[in-house]
Design a protein around this motif. Sequence first.
Motif, short mmCIF file in Angstrom:
data_model
loop_
_atom_site.label_atom_id
_atom_site.label_comp_id
_atom_site.label_asym_id
_atom_site.label_seq_id
_atom_site.Cartn_x
_atom_site.Cartn_y
_atom_site.Cartn_z
N ALA A 74 -4.19 -3.91 -5.05
CA ALA A 74 -4.99 -5.10 -4.67
C ALA A 74 -4.76 -5.61 -3.07
CB ALA A 74 -5.11 -6.01 -5.71
N VAL A 75 -3.16 -5.93 -3.15
CA VAL A 75 -2.74 -6.42 -1.96
C VAL A 75 -3.24 -5.49 -0.54
CG1 VAL A 75 -0.79 -6.92 -0.50
CG2 VAL A 75 -0.98 -7.54 -2.76
N ILE A 76 -2.90 -4.10 -0.92
CA ILE A 76 -3.30 -3.13 0.11
C ILE A 76 -4.83 -3.13 0.47
CG2 ILE A 76 -3.30 -0.52 0.68
CD1 ILE A 76 -0.71 -0.28 -1.11
N GLN A 77 -5.68 -3.11 -0.41
CA GLN A 77 -7.07 -3.03 -0.08
C GLN A 77 -7.63 -4.15 0.42
OE1 GLN A 77 -8.45 -2.03 -4.04
NE2 GLN A 77 -8.92 0.18 -3.56
N GLU A 78 -6.98 -5.22 0.32
CA GLU A 78 -7.41 -6.92 0.90
C GLU A 78 -6.95 -6.98 2.25
OE1 GLU A 78 -5.80 -9.89 -1.42
OE2 GLU A 78 -6.89 -9.38 -3.14
N ASN A 79 -5.83 -6.39 2.52
CA ASN A 79 -5.20 -6.84 3.75
C ASN A 79 -5.12 -5.70 4.89
OD1 ASN A 79 -4.69 -9.51 3.18
ND2 ASN A 79 -3.11 -8.51 1.70
N PHE A 80 -5.24 -4.25 4.42
CA PHE A 80 -4.83 -3.26 5.30
C PHE A 80 -5.79 -2.17 5.24
CE2 PHE A 80 -0.88 -5.00 3.92
CZ PHE A 80 -0.41 -5.67 4.92
N HIS A 81 -5.91 -1.44 6.57
CA HIS A 81 -6.57 -0.11 6.52
C HIS A 81 -5.58 1.16 6.33
CE1 HIS A 81 -10.51 -1.53 7.79
NE2 HIS A 81 -9.80 -2.23 8.94
N VAL A 82 -5.56 1.77 5.42
CA VAL A 82 -4.65 3.00 5.16
C VAL A 82 -5.58 4.11 5.02
CG1 VAL A 82 -2.85 1.46 4.29
CG2 VAL A 82 -4.34 2.16 2.90
N GLU A 83 -4.69 5.26 5.12
CA GLU A 83 -4.96 6.49 4.79
C GLU A 83 -6.48 7.09 5.35
OE1 GLU A 83 -3.75 9.24 3.18
OE2 GLU A 83 -1.79 8.31 3.30
N GLY A 84 -7.42 7.63 4.53
CA GLY A 84 -8.56 7.97 5.20
C GLY A 84 -9.46 7.16 6.12
N ASP A 85 -9.37 5.72 5.64
CA ASP A 85 -10.28 4.70 6.64
C ASP A 85 -9.36 4.62 7.82
OD1 ASP A 85 -11.93 4.22 4.81
OD2 ASP A 85 -10.84 2.52 3.94
N LEU A 86 -8.05 4.68 7.94
CA LEU A 86 -7.41 4.53 9.10
C LEU A 86 -7.38 5.80 9.77
CD1 LEU A 86 -5.19 2.88 10.81
CD2 LEU A 86 -3.48 3.66 9.43
N ARG A 87 -7.14 6.94 9.20
CA ARG A 87 -7.21 8.40 10.06
C ARG A 87 -8.73 8.22 10.90
NH1 ARG A 87 -3.21 11.66 8.19
NH2 ARG A 87 -2.32 11.06 6.38
N ARG A 88 -9.75 8.16 9.93
CA ARG A 88 -11.00 8.04 10.45
C ARG A 88 -11.14 7.01 11.82
NH1 ARG A 88 -13.41 6.23 6.69
NH2 ARG A 88 -13.06 8.11 5.52
N GLU A 89 -10.81 5.79 11.54
CA GLU A 89 -10.70 4.89 12.96
C GLU A 89 -10.19 5.31 14.12
OE1 GLU A 89 -9.06 0.14 13.40
OE2 GLU A 89 -9.82 1.04 11.32
N SER A 121 9.27 4.20 -1.09
CA SER A 121 7.99 5.02 -1.59
C SER A 121 6.73 4.59 -0.95
CB SER A 121 7.85 4.77 -3.06
OG SER A 121 9.10 5.51 -3.58
N LEU A 122 6.53 3.27 -0.77
CA LEU A 122 5.38 2.84 -0.04
C LEU A 122 5.03 3.55 1.16
CD1 LEU A 122 5.04 -0.83 -0.99
CD2 LEU A 122 3.63 1.26 -1.86
N ARG A 123 5.96 3.74 1.92
CA ARG A 123 6.03 4.30 3.20
C ARG A 123 5.35 5.68 3.31
NH1 ARG A 123 11.87 3.01 5.98
NH2 ARG A 123 11.77 0.67 5.19
N TYR A 124 5.02 6.55 2.10
CA TYR A 124 4.45 7.70 2.04
C TYR A 124 3.18 7.67 2.19
CZ TYR A 124 8.86 10.19 0.82
OH TYR A 124 10.01 10.73 0.70
N ILE A 125 2.59 6.52 2.20
CA ILE A 125 1.10 6.03 2.73
C ILE A 125 0.78 5.96 3.88
CG2 ILE A 125 -0.90 4.62 2.17
CD1 ILE A 125 0.68 3.82 -0.50
N TYR A 126 -0.06 6.53 4.60
CA TYR A 126 -0.43 6.73 5.92
C TYR A 126 -0.78 5.26 6.21
CZ TYR A 126 -2.47 7.99 10.70
OH TYR A 126 -2.67 8.22 11.79
N GLY A 127 -0.07 4.49 7.38
CA GLY A 127 -0.65 3.25 7.62
C GLY A 127 0.36 2.12 7.24
N ILE A 128 1.35 2.66 6.29
CA ILE A 128 2.36 1.54 5.88
C ILE A 128 3.78 2.08 6.35
CG2 ILE A 128 3.32 0.40 3.71
CD1 ILE A 128 0.79 0.86 2.31
N GLY A 129 4.36 1.11 7.15
CA GLY A 129 5.71 1.49 7.51
C GLY A 129 6.75 0.35 6.87
N PRO A 130 7.73 0.22 7.43
CA PRO A 130 8.99 -0.80 7.00
C PRO A 130 8.43 -2.34 6.71
CG PRO A 130 9.82 0.67 8.42
CD PRO A 130 8.46 0.94 8.58
N THR A 131 7.96 -2.64 7.79
CA THR A 131 7.54 -4.07 7.70
C THR A 131 6.35 -4.15 6.75
OG1 THR A 131 8.16 -4.17 9.97
CG2 THR A 131 6.89 -6.10 9.14
#
Length: 133
Positions: free
Chosen positions: A58-73, A18-28
């Motif tokens: 909390a883990v996602i926000q601390e460690n990764f750029h996902v969704e809007g931020d990643l798309r913008r980047e 289910s987490l993989r539906y978030i842009y920027g999160i894959g299997p690993t």
Amino acid sequence: MPRLMGIDIPDRKRIEYSLRYIYGIGPTRAKMILEKAGIDPGKRANTLTAEEIRAIIAVIQENFHVEGDLRREVSQNIRRLISIGSYRGTRHRKGLPVRGQRTKTNARTRKGGKHTVGAVRDKAARNAMKAAK
């Protein structure tokens, strides 16, 4: 459906999928997030408690750029390549493959459908072309 990072994730699937539906999160990354949050990857998304959802966010926000931020980047990186006039930037601008793939054949995803170039030799086809215009 649990909502993470502004995305509704499927609730009947295991959380690692289910987490993989978030842009920027894959299997690993999904496995890494669950490991850091201390959640069993086999657990279904609809059985998560509010505390577990907060831990994942909390883990996602601390460690990764996902969704809007990643798309913008990513879009800013492409705009930068185009503005400096690099080879990769010109390929992006023309809508051609960027990473060295062949274009004589294939590359239909980037180039679009086939366009016939040249004269129509058959008289009947030529008249049909004139009538269509």
